[in-house]
Design an enzyme around this catalytic site. Structure first.
Site, PDB file in Angstrom:
ATOM      1  N   GLU A   1       0.204  26.321   9.764  1.00 63.16           N
ATOM      2  CA  GLU A   1      -0.084  25.160  10.625  1.00 63.16           C
ATOM      3  C   GLU A   1      -1.278  25.497  11.520  1.00 63.16           C
ATOM      4  O   GLU A   1      -1.504  26.666  11.850  1.00 63.16           O
ATOM      5  CB  GLU A   1       1.132  24.834  11.505  1.00 63.16           C
ATOM      6  CG  GLU A   1       2.311  24.241  10.763  1.00 63.16           C
ATOM      7  CD  GLU A   1       2.214  22.736  10.528  1.00 63.16           C
ATOM      8  OE1 GLU A   1       1.239  22.101  11.008  1.00 63.16           O
ATOM      9  OE2 GLU A   1       3.110  22.207   9.856  1.00 63.16           O
TER      10      GLU A   1
ATOM     11  N   GLU B   1       7.459  17.252   5.452  1.00 62.55           N
ATOM     12  CA  GLU B   1       7.530  18.031   6.691  1.00 62.55           C
ATOM     13  C   GLU B   1       7.331  17.112   7.887  1.00 62.55           C
ATOM     14  O   GLU B   1       8.016  17.237   8.905  1.00 62.55           O
ATOM     15  CB  GLU B   1       6.448  19.122   6.699  1.00 62.55           C
ATOM     16  CG  GLU B   1       6.555  20.107   7.857  1.00 62.55           C
ATOM     17  CD  GLU B   1       5.832  19.680   9.136  1.00 62.55           C
ATOM     18  OE1 GLU B   1       6.072  20.282  10.181  1.00 62.55           O
ATOM     19  OE2 GLU B   1       5.042  18.699   9.094  1.00 62.55           O
ATOM     20  N   GLU B   2       6.411  16.169   7.739  1.00 66.94           N
ATOM     21  CA  GLU B   2       6.011  15.342   8.880  1.00 66.94           C
ATOM     22  C   GLU B   2       7.121  14.395   9.345  1.00 66.94           C
ATOM     23  O   GLU B   2       7.008  13.793  10.398  1.00 66.94           O
ATOM     24  CB  GLU B   2       4.742  14.534   8.542  1.00 66.94           C
ATOM     25  CG  GLU B   2       3.494  15.391   8.328  1.00 66.94           C
ATOM     26  CD  GLU B   2       2.936  15.977   9.625  1.00 66.94           C
ATOM     27  OE1 GLU B   2       3.547  15.783  10.686  1.00 66.94           O
ATOM     28  OE2 GLU B   2       1.904  16.652   9.549  1.00 66.94           O
TER      29      GLU B   2
ATOM     30  N   ASP C   1      -4.147  19.626   9.161  1.00 67.03           N
ATOM     31  CA  ASP C   1      -2.668  19.650   9.107  1.00 67.03           C
ATOM     32  C   ASP C   1      -2.196  19.175   7.736  1.00 67.03           C
ATOM     33  O   ASP C   1      -1.849  18.019   7.591  1.00 67.03           O
ATOM     34  CB  ASP C   1      -2.132  18.776  10.238  1.00 67.03           C
ATOM     35  CG  ASP C   1      -0.628  18.847  10.373  1.00 67.03           C
ATOM     36  OD1 ASP C   1      -0.015  19.731   9.775  1.00 67.03           O
ATOM     37  OD2 ASP C   1      -0.060  17.997  11.071  1.00 67.03           O
TER      38      ASP C   1
ATOM     39  N   ASP D   1       2.496  17.041   2.651  1.00 64.51           N
ATOM     40  CA  ASP D   1       2.432  15.651   3.118  1.00 64.51           C
ATOM     41  C   ASP D   1       1.545  15.549   4.359  1.00 64.51           C
ATOM     42  O   ASP D   1       1.317  16.533   5.060  1.00 64.51           O
ATOM     43  CB  ASP D   1       3.837  15.079   3.388  1.00 64.51           C
ATOM     44  CG  ASP D   1       4.629  15.874   4.422  1.00 64.51           C
ATOM     45  OD1 ASP D   1       4.579  17.117   4.394  1.00 64.51           O
ATOM     46  OD2 ASP D   1       5.292  15.250   5.265  1.00 64.51           O
TER      47      ASP D   1
HETATM   48 ZN   LIG Z   1       1.754  20.150   9.934  1.00 61.21          ZN
END
Ligand SMILES: [Zn+2]
Length: 383
Positions: free
Chosen positions: A162, A134-135, A102, A72
């Site tokens: 990351e 994740e975000e 990212d 995501d």
């Molecule tokens: Zn990330």
């Protein structure tokens, strides 16, 4: 054009903003891995609108090295981009697009390496773990971890890609987000003392939060390896009141704690909850139903691994560097470490400083460095 850039071009074209589905991307990756003869497990959310993907290349019965990334990306709303955020734009050695840093750049590099890995005589397998949501607080990966735990799969180590500029990262802070609902009693503002002002309750709580912050800055754990060397607490939003001539009966505030691995979050939460109860008790002199209720919003644990751990030296050798760092932003690494007991480091291409912004990019040099890093990993895991 390198294979990883070609793959990144495809990945960026899937607008996998966290609020939307990531299934088109996941199905695409499942199909590409399938063409290589690699089977994927998908782990869906309740609605079936999003999924994690887990796949293993190499021997299926030995713990492997897990390469982990989220699929995501953050929204582009209100951001001024020079090109379509969901089309890869190559400009001056930079690869622009939402998620380039990212962290679709890393995912692309992993998928490019997978094409080599299926032909290599791997002694130690490579696990690919892709997550959703994740975000918005490392939400999706928890199901992936449950699935792995249920199947008794415990990778030997995990590398989370990351963006760290390909530096090996051994620790990051944990985060807990909370909402405080303050309930008072409304009345005409000319009779203010007969009501219980919920905004005043909230500001009393904020004062306590700020005192706690001051204490943490002065006497809490310190680690100068971080940009901010101590644990932090801040209030991000506050909402309350309807009109100036009404004593407000409701106020809501959102705050977060970002704590060092050495500062457990529970005592901090206890202290805030205790202050909330004290404000409540004082308010009940005026209004018996006065209340401050704390609602958890999201939380992920801090991550920390001994810099002398085997995996740290192993991954450093792959990068060709010998330094390690600590980062202020969070990753899924704390969950892999805490809930699955997997030694975890963070190392990936690009810079967090370029993430979440308009014209996000990963440089071609960084992506190439990640390709080399993964090629070195593949050599290490081969007979
Ligand atoms: Zn990330």
């Amino acid at each position: 054009m390198s294979r990883s850039i070609e793959i990144l071009d495809r990945l960026i074209a899937f607008p996998t903003v966290s609020r939307d589905s990531n299934l088109d991307l996941i199905r695409h990756v499942e199909g590409e891995l399938g063409r290589l003869g690699v089977a994927s497990r998908l782990i869906f959310n309740d609605e079936g609108s999003k999924a994690n993907l887990f796949a293993t290349i190499g021997p299926q019965d030995v713990p492997g090295i897990m390469l982990s990334g989220h699929t995501d990306v953050v929204p582009v709303d209100g951001q001024d981009w020079s090109s379509d955020p969901f089309r890869l734009e190559r400009r001056d050695g930079r690869l622009h697009g939402r998620g380039a840093a990212d962290m679709k750049g890393f995912v692309a590099s992993v998928l490019a390496m997978a094409e080599q890995a299926v032909r290599a005589p791997l002694a130690t397998p490579i696990h690919i773990a892709l997550s959703y949501d994740e975000e918005i607080g490392c939400v999706g990966v928890r199901r992936l971890i449950d699935m792995l735990a249920g199947l008794g799969i415990r990778p030997r180590a995990c590398i989370i890609g990351e963006p760290t500029g390909m530096q090996v990262v051994v620790a990051h802070k944990g985060k807990t987000g909370l909402r405080a609902h303050c309930h008072g009693l409304e009345c005409h503002s000319s009779l203010a003392p007969q009501g219980l002002n919920a905004i005043h309750m909230a500001t009393d709580l904020i004062a306590a939060i700020r005192r706690l912050q001051a204490d943490l800055a002065a006497e809490g754990a310190r680690d100068e390896d971080y940009e901010v060397a101590y644990s932090t607490i801040h209030v991000g939003t506050i909402r309350g009141g309807t009109a100036l001539n009404i004593v407000p009966n409701s106020c809501t505030l959102d705050f977060e704690i970002r704590h060092l691995p050495a500062d457990p979050v529970e005592p901090l939460l206890d202290r805030i909850a205790e202050k909330g109860r004290a404000i409540e008790t004082a308010g009940r002199a005026v209004f018996p139903n006065a209340a401050i209720r704390l609602e958890p919003l999201s939380a992920y644990p801090a991550m920390s691994i001994d810099p002398d751990a085997e995996i740290v030296g192993f991954v450093k050798a792959l990068t060709g560097g010998n330094s390690h760092g600590k980062i202020s932003f969070g990753t899924e690494g704390g969950l892999f470490q805490r809930d699955l007991g997997v030694p975890t480091v963070v190392c990936g291409p690009g810079s967090i400083g370029e993430a979440h912004k308009p014209d996000e990019f990963v440089s071609e040099d960084q992506l190439a460095a990640c390709d080399q890093f993964l090629a070195a990993l593949l050599r290490q895991l081969t007979h």
